[in-house]
Design a protein around this motif. Structure first.
Motif, mmCIF file in Angstrom:
data_model
loop_
_atom_site.group_PDB
_atom_site.id
_atom_site.type_symbol
_atom_site.label_atom_id
_atom_site.label_comp_id
_atom_site.label_asym_id
_atom_site.label_seq_id
_atom_site.Cartn_x
_atom_site.Cartn_y
_atom_site.Cartn_z
ATOM 1 N N LEU A 47 0.809 -1.221 0.000
ATOM 2 C CA LEU A 47 0.000 0.000 0.000
ATOM 3 C C LEU A 47 0.844 1.274 0.000
ATOM 4 O O LEU A 47 0.332 2.353 -0.293
ATOM 5 C CB LEU A 47 -0.923 0.008 1.229
ATOM 6 C CG LEU A 47 -2.049 -1.034 1.233
ATOM 7 C CD1 LEU A 47 -2.766 -1.028 2.580
ATOM 8 C CD2 LEU A 47 -3.032 -0.782 0.101
ATOM 9 N N ASN A 48 2.131 1.156 0.332
ATOM 10 C CA ASN A 48 3.015 2.335 0.408
ATOM 11 C C ASN A 48 3.650 2.564 -0.959
ATOM 12 O O ASN A 48 4.552 1.840 -1.369
ATOM 13 C CB ASN A 48 4.080 2.117 1.484
ATOM 14 C CG ASN A 48 4.853 3.390 1.793
ATOM 15 O OD1 ASN A 48 5.061 4.235 0.918
ATOM 16 N ND2 ASN A 48 5.279 3.527 3.035
ATOM 17 N N THR A 49 3.210 3.586 -1.665
ATOM 18 C CA THR A 49 3.669 3.818 -3.038
ATOM 19 C C THR A 49 5.115 4.284 -3.118
ATOM 20 O O THR A 49 5.718 4.213 -4.186
ATOM 21 C CB THR A 49 2.768 4.861 -3.729
ATOM 22 O OG1 THR A 49 2.768 6.075 -2.956
ATOM 23 C CG2 THR A 49 1.343 4.351 -3.854
ATOM 24 N N SER A 50 5.696 4.739 -2.026
ATOM 25 C CA SER A 50 7.086 5.227 -2.066
ATOM 26 C C SER A 50 8.097 4.088 -2.101
ATOM 27 O O SER A 50 9.274 4.301 -2.365
ATOM 28 C CB SER A 50 7.375 6.127 -0.856
ATOM 29 O OG SER A 50 7.429 5.377 0.345
ATOM 30 N N ILE A 51 7.641 2.847 -1.839
ATOM 31 C CA ILE A 51 8.540 1.698 -1.826
ATOM 32 C C ILE A 51 8.020 0.611 -2.770
ATOM 33 O O ILE A 51 8.165 -0.576 -2.518
ATOM 34 C CB ILE A 51 8.733 1.144 -0.394
ATOM 35 C CG1 ILE A 51 7.378 0.902 0.299
ATOM 36 C CG2 ILE A 51 9.585 2.084 0.435
ATOM 37 C CD1 ILE A 51 7.502 0.278 1.689
ATOM 38 N N GLY A 52 7.454 1.049 -3.887
ATOM 39 C CA GLY A 52 6.862 0.121 -4.841
ATOM 40 C C GLY A 52 7.880 -0.831 -5.454
ATOM 41 O O GLY A 52 7.572 -2.006 -5.705
ATOM 42 N N ASN A 53 9.099 -0.344 -5.737
ATOM 43 C CA ASN A 53 10.113 -1.215 -6.333
ATOM 44 C C ASN A 53 10.533 -2.314 -5.365
ATOM 45 O O ASN A 53 10.725 -3.467 -5.768
ATOM 46 C CB ASN A 53 11.338 -0.397 -6.754
ATOM 47 C CG ASN A 53 11.070 0.438 -7.993
ATOM 48 O OD1 ASN A 53 10.146 0.164 -8.753
ATOM 49 N ND2 ASN A 53 11.858 1.480 -8.196
ATOM 50 N N PHE A 54 10.694 -1.958 -4.090
ATOM 51 C CA PHE A 54 11.060 -2.977 -3.113
ATOM 52 C C PHE A 54 9.938 -3.995 -2.984
ATOM 53 O O PHE A 54 10.196 -5.195 -2.853
ATOM 54 C CB PHE A 54 11.365 -2.345 -1.754
ATOM 55 C CG PHE A 54 11.911 -3.324 -0.750
ATOM 56 C CD1 PHE A 54 13.229 -3.739 -0.814
ATOM 57 C CD2 PHE A 54 11.110 -3.845 0.251
ATOM 58 C CE1 PHE A 54 13.740 -4.653 0.090
ATOM 59 C CE2 PHE A 54 11.604 -4.761 1.163
ATOM 60 C CZ PHE A 54 12.928 -5.161 1.081
ATOM 61 N N ASP A 80 11.982 4.017 -3.642
ATOM 62 C CA ASP A 80 12.174 3.826 -5.084
ATOM 63 C C ASP A 80 13.372 4.622 -5.579
ATOM 64 O O ASP A 80 14.144 4.149 -6.419
ATOM 65 C CB ASP A 80 10.920 4.263 -5.841
ATOM 66 C CG ASP A 80 9.759 3.291 -5.654
ATOM 67 O OD1 ASP A 80 9.982 2.197 -5.090
ATOM 68 O OD2 ASP A 80 8.638 3.630 -6.066
ATOM 69 N N GLN A 81 13.521 5.838 -5.071
ATOM 70 C CA GLN A 81 14.640 6.684 -5.488
ATOM 71 C C GLN A 81 15.977 6.045 -5.129
ATOM 72 O O GLN A 81 16.935 6.081 -5.910
ATOM 73 C CB GLN A 81 14.519 8.064 -4.840
ATOM 74 C CG GLN A 81 15.594 9.049 -5.283
ATOM 75 C CD GLN A 81 15.398 10.423 -4.671
ATOM 76 O OE1 GLN A 81 14.459 10.642 -3.904
ATOM 77 N NE2 GLN A 81 16.285 11.342 -5.004
ATOM 78 N N ALA A 82 16.047 5.428 -3.941
ATOM 79 C CA ALA A 82 17.289 4.789 -3.507
ATOM 80 C C ALA A 82 17.638 3.600 -4.391
ATOM 81 O O ALA A 82 18.812 3.354 -4.699
ATOM 82 C CB ALA A 82 17.169 4.346 -2.051
ATOM 83 N N LEU A 83 16.630 2.861 -4.835
ATOM 84 C CA LEU A 83 16.871 1.640 -5.597
ATOM 85 C C LEU A 83 17.231 1.900 -7.051
ATOM 86 O O LEU A 83 17.588 0.968 -7.787
ATOM 87 C CB LEU A 83 15.652 0.728 -5.522
ATOM 88 C CG LEU A 83 15.443 0.061 -4.154
ATOM 89 C CD1 LEU A 83 14.126 -0.712 -4.123
ATOM 90 C CD2 LEU A 83 16.601 -0.872 -3.824
ATOM 91 N N VAL A 84 17.178 3.156 -7.486
ATOM 92 C CA VAL A 84 17.619 3.499 -8.846
ATOM 93 C C VAL A 84 19.081 3.115 -9.041
ATOM 94 O O VAL A 84 19.503 2.735 -10.142
ATOM 95 C CB VAL A 84 17.416 5.007 -9.114
ATOM 96 C CG1 VAL A 84 18.108 5.431 -10.405
ATOM 97 C CG2 VAL A 84 15.932 5.340 -9.181
ATOM 98 N N GLN A 85 19.871 3.173 -7.950
ATOM 99 C CA GLN A 85 21.305 2.897 -8.022
ATOM 100 C C GLN A 85 21.634 1.403 -7.934
ATOM 101 O O GLN A 85 22.807 1.032 -8.067
ATOM 102 C CB GLN A 85 22.020 3.629 -6.872
ATOM 103 C CG GLN A 85 21.782 5.133 -6.837
ATOM 104 C CD GLN A 85 22.276 5.819 -8.104
ATOM 105 O OE1 GLN A 85 23.301 5.458 -8.659
ATOM 106 N NE2 GLN A 85 21.517 6.809 -8.564
ATOM 107 N N LEU A 86 20.648 0.551 -7.719
ATOM 108 C CA LEU A 86 20.915 -0.875 -7.583
ATOM 109 C C LEU A 86 21.329 -1.470 -8.926
ATOM 110 O O LEU A 86 20.702 -1.225 -9.950
ATOM 111 C CB LEU A 86 19.677 -1.600 -7.058
ATOM 112 C CG LEU A 86 19.837 -3.094 -6.749
ATOM 113 C CD1 LEU A 86 20.861 -3.323 -5.646
ATOM 114 C CD2 LEU A 86 18.492 -3.703 -6.352
ATOM 115 N N SER A 87 22.383 -2.283 -8.914
ATOM 116 C CA SER A 87 22.922 -2.863 -10.132
ATOM 117 C C SER A 87 21.897 -3.760 -10.827
ATOM 118 O O SER A 87 21.279 -4.611 -10.189
ATOM 119 C CB SER A 87 24.175 -3.678 -9.812
ATOM 120 O OG SER A 87 24.576 -4.432 -10.936
ATOM 121 N N PRO A 88 21.728 -3.602 -12.148
ATOM 122 C CA PRO A 88 20.840 -4.500 -12.905
ATOM 123 C C PRO A 88 21.273 -5.963 -12.792
ATOM 124 O O PRO A 88 20.436 -6.857 -12.928
ATOM 125 C CB PRO A 88 20.971 -3.995 -14.344
ATOM 126 C CG PRO A 88 21.403 -2.567 -14.213
ATOM 127 C CD PRO A 88 22.273 -2.522 -12.986
#
Length: 213
Positions: A47-54, A80-88
């Motif tokens: 439900l928390n849209t700020s952590i959608g990628n996690f 989500d902003q933090a996870l932009v830097q996570l290696s593909p």
């Protein structure tokens, strides 16, 4: 006699009404009305849209089922902003992604507060992370103590990489080839029959056959 009987019935009726009223008040008092407790951790994080990628990583690795179970967990979820830097390379490798996600989940419930002393917390991947004040390792907790029916989650401003231990580093590194070759040459497999499982007997020699898996 009729008067006494009517009086008795009236008293019984009044007693029943009083008992029902007390019971209803007690039910109202004990009823769970906090909406946060209607969701488990998996549902609350979704439900928390700020952590959608996690959340998508939880689903991809199956950890959404784990943090949605009846056990108690704490989750430190990067934005989500933090996870932009996570290696593909991690995102596209399910095994590595599982280790990464598990590096942000622990058993039991841990509240964050500015007065927290250093705590060494074991993550689900077996690694240990230090909690200190409002920090999870080097990450700042920007939204703390979001509770659900089976635990707590915190939102953090950066992800925490899973670091290799010494043996893993040695196996994976290419920077010290001579030392790596020498140390790995000292590694041997030794068969210990006292710890092995016997699966049968060799019909020719009469010797036991052991499970080698």
């Amino acid at each position: 006699m009729m008067y006494q009987k009517n009086r008795m019935l009236l008293l019984i009726g009044l007693f029943a009404m009083a008992f029902y009223g007390c019971a209803k008040k007690w039910d109202d008092h004990t009823q769970v009305t906090d909406p946060n407790l209607n969701n488990n951790l998996a549902q609350a994080i979704k439900l928390n849209t700020s952590i959608g990628n996690f959340n998508s990583f939880l689903v991809k690795t199956g950890y959404d089922k784990i943090v949605g179970s009846s056990k108690t967990y704490t989750v430190w979820a990067p934005t989500d902003q933090a996870l932009v830097q996570l290696s593909p390379a991690i995102v596209n490798d399910t095994a590595q992604l599982k280790l990464f996600v598990a590096n942000h989940i622990s058993n039991q419930a841990y509240l964050m507060s500015a007065g927290n002393a250093n705590q060494r917390i074991k993550m689900l991947n077996g690694k240990y992370i230090i909690l200190s004040g409002n920090k999870f390792d080097s990450a700042n907790v920007i939204t703390a103590n979001q509770y659900a029916s089976n635990g707590i989650y915190h939102v953090i401003d950066k992800f925490i990489p899973r670091y290799d231990n010494c043996w893993e580093f040695l196996n994976n590194t290419a920077s010290v080839p001579m030392m790596k070759t020498y140390i790995l040459s000292l590694n041997h497999n030794i068969f210990d029959p006292t710890n092995a499982k016997q699966t049968g007997v060799d019909p020719n020699s009469g010797l036991p056959i052991y499970d080698t898996t």
